[in-house]
Design an enzyme around this catalytic site. Structure first.
Site, PDB file in Angstrom:
ATOM      1  N   GLU A  22      -6.376 -25.738  59.638  1.00  0.00           N
ATOM      2  CA  GLU A  22      -5.486 -26.571  60.333  1.00  0.00           C
ATOM      3  C   GLU A  22      -6.176 -27.923  60.397  1.00  0.00           C
ATOM      4  O   GLU A  22      -5.858 -28.943  61.017  1.00  0.00           O
ATOM      5  CB  GLU A  22      -5.215 -26.128  61.761  1.00  0.00           C
ATOM      6  CG  GLU A  22      -4.405 -24.801  61.533  1.00  0.00           C
ATOM      7  CD  GLU A  22      -3.747 -24.153  63.216  1.00  0.00           C
ATOM      8  OE1 GLU A  22      -4.713 -23.620  63.655  1.00  0.00           O
ATOM      9  OE2 GLU A  22      -2.811 -24.583  63.193  1.00  0.00           O
ATOM     10  N   TYR A  54      10.602 -48.072  75.690  1.00  0.00           N
ATOM     11  CA  TYR A  54      10.203 -46.769  75.257  1.00  0.00           C
ATOM     12  C   TYR A  54       9.465 -46.899  74.088  1.00  0.00           C
ATOM     13  O   TYR A  54       9.199 -45.977  73.434  1.00  0.00           O
ATOM     14  CB  TYR A  54      11.525 -45.905  75.383  1.00  0.00           C
ATOM     15  CG  TYR A  54      12.663 -46.642  74.855  1.00  0.00           C
ATOM     16  CD1 TYR A  54      12.798 -46.925  73.623  1.00  0.00           C
ATOM     17  CD2 TYR A  54      13.839 -46.797  76.013  1.00  0.00           C
ATOM     18  CE1 TYR A  54      14.278 -47.566  73.398  1.00  0.00           C
ATOM     19  CE2 TYR A  54      15.024 -47.342  75.533  1.00  0.00           C
ATOM     20  CZ  TYR A  54      15.281 -47.805  74.316  1.00  0.00           C
ATOM     21  OH  TYR A  54      16.400 -48.463  74.040  1.00  0.00           O
ATOM     22  N   GLU A  74      -2.602 -28.000  74.212  1.00  0.00           N
ATOM     23  CA  GLU A  74      -2.960 -28.207  75.542  1.00  0.00           C
ATOM     24  C   GLU A  74      -3.575 -29.689  75.492  1.00  0.00           C
ATOM     25  O   GLU A  74      -3.509 -30.523  76.398  1.00  0.00           O
ATOM     26  CB  GLU A  74      -3.638 -27.309  76.457  1.00  0.00           C
ATOM     27  CG  GLU A  74      -2.705 -26.166  76.789  1.00  0.00           C
ATOM     28  CD  GLU A  74      -2.729 -24.984  75.559  1.00  0.00           C
ATOM     29  OE1 GLU A  74      -2.929 -25.528  74.389  1.00  0.00           O
ATOM     30  OE2 GLU A  74      -2.367 -23.898  75.922  1.00  0.00           O
ATOM     31  N   LYS A  99       5.564 -27.026  68.902  1.00  0.00           N
ATOM     32  CA  LYS A  99       4.618 -26.536  67.870  1.00  0.00           C
ATOM     33  C   LYS A  99       5.438 -25.580  67.180  1.00  0.00           C
ATOM     34  O   LYS A  99       5.150 -24.615  66.952  1.00  0.00           O
ATOM     35  CB  LYS A  99       3.257 -26.263  67.704  1.00  0.00           C
ATOM     36  CG  LYS A  99       2.396 -26.230  66.453  1.00  0.00           C
ATOM     37  CD  LYS A  99       1.011 -25.780  66.818  1.00  0.00           C
ATOM     38  CE  LYS A  99       0.203 -25.842  65.606  1.00  0.00           C
ATOM     39  NZ  LYS A  99      -0.905 -25.187  65.649  1.00  0.00           N
TER      40      LYS A  99
HETATM   41  N1  LIG Z   1      -2.602 -21.686  74.252  1.00  0.00           N
HETATM   42  C1  LIG Z   1      -2.730 -22.044  72.778  1.00  0.00           C
HETATM   43  N2  LIG Z   1      -2.858 -20.847  72.127  1.00  0.00           N
HETATM   44  C2  LIG Z   1      -3.000 -21.111  70.699  1.00  0.00           C
HETATM   45  C3  LIG Z   1      -3.137 -22.477  70.180  1.00  0.00           C
HETATM   46  C4  LIG Z   1      -2.958 -23.465  71.010  1.00  0.00           C
HETATM   47  O1  LIG Z   1      -2.795 -24.729  70.596  1.00  0.00           O
HETATM   48  N3  LIG Z   1      -2.774 -23.272  72.438  1.00  0.00           N
HETATM   49  N4  LIG Z   1      -3.025 -22.575  68.732  1.00  0.00           N
HETATM   50  C5  LIG Z   1      -3.229 -21.692  67.891  1.00  0.00           C
HETATM   51  C6  LIG Z   1      -3.027 -21.983  66.348  1.00  0.00           C
HETATM   52  O2  LIG Z   1      -3.441 -23.369  65.974  1.00  0.00           O
HETATM   53  C7  LIG Z   1      -1.878 -21.548  65.828  1.00  0.00           C
HETATM   54  O3  LIG Z   1      -0.768 -22.408  66.297  1.00  0.00           O
HETATM   55  C8  LIG Z   1      -1.978 -21.437  64.393  1.00  0.00           C
HETATM   56  O4  LIG Z   1      -0.595 -21.173  63.711  1.00  0.00           O
HETATM   57  C9  LIG Z   1      -3.059 -20.221  68.395  1.00  0.00           C
HETATM   58  N5  LIG Z   1      -2.917 -20.016  69.863  1.00  0.00           N
END
Ligand SMILES: Nc1nc2c(c(=O)[nH]1)N=C([C@H](O)[C@@H](O)CO)CN2
Length: 127
Positions: A22, A54, A74, A99
């Site tokens: 990623e 905006y 986050e 996402k």
């Molecule tokens: N609380 C979160 N959990 C996860 C995140 C995140 O950003 N916050 N990210 C991932 C991985 O990047 C996932 O999106 C890959 O597909 C997993 N858990």
């Protein structure tokens, strides 16, 4: 009473995620934003406290998100919320980061953070 300026489904490509793959792969993030303000202040457009543009909010977000790789959604949400509170005359902000596609058996995942502008809210109480 407070007013809410909102931007829905603002879409940005970002380097985001906890996995190695990623780090070099742009992924779609979608933002829903709410900014609490008082539009009565905005009637006099010559005054120091003017309207919240905006398009400027959009530029700030694009610039923040395109600067680096983020580990967690986050982290993006916190950076955007804190920056908007710093840069704009708003009482509070709600930033939802989506996402989509991160979990194959869910249509969406995300985080929603809320931050207050404590200084501005304090001055509101006094007046
Ligand atoms: N609380 C979160 N959990 C996860 C995140 C995140 O950003 N916050 N990210 C991932 C991985 O990047 C996932 O999106 C890959 O597909 C997993 N858990």
């Amino acid at each position: 009473m407070m007013d809410i300026l909102f931007i829905d489904r603002l879409t940005v490509m970002a380097y985001i995620g906890i996995n190695d793959w990623e780090k070099n792969c742009l992924q779609k993030l979608i933002f829903d934003l709410q900014l609490s303000c008082n539009t009565e202040f905005f009637e006099d457009h010559q005054s120091v406290v003017s309207y919240i543009d905006y398009t400027h909010v959009n530029q700030v977000i694009l610039s923040l998100v395109s600067q680096k790789h983020f580990y967690l959604i986050e982290d993006v949400a916190n950076l955007i919320a804190n920056t908007l509170i710093e840069k704009f005359c708003i009482y509070w902000v709600r930033v939802k980061v989506n996402k989509p596609g991160a979990i194959h058996n869910a249509c969406n995942v995300g985080i929603c953070v809320e931050r207050k502008n404590k200084t501005l809210l304090k001055s509101l109480k006094k007046s």
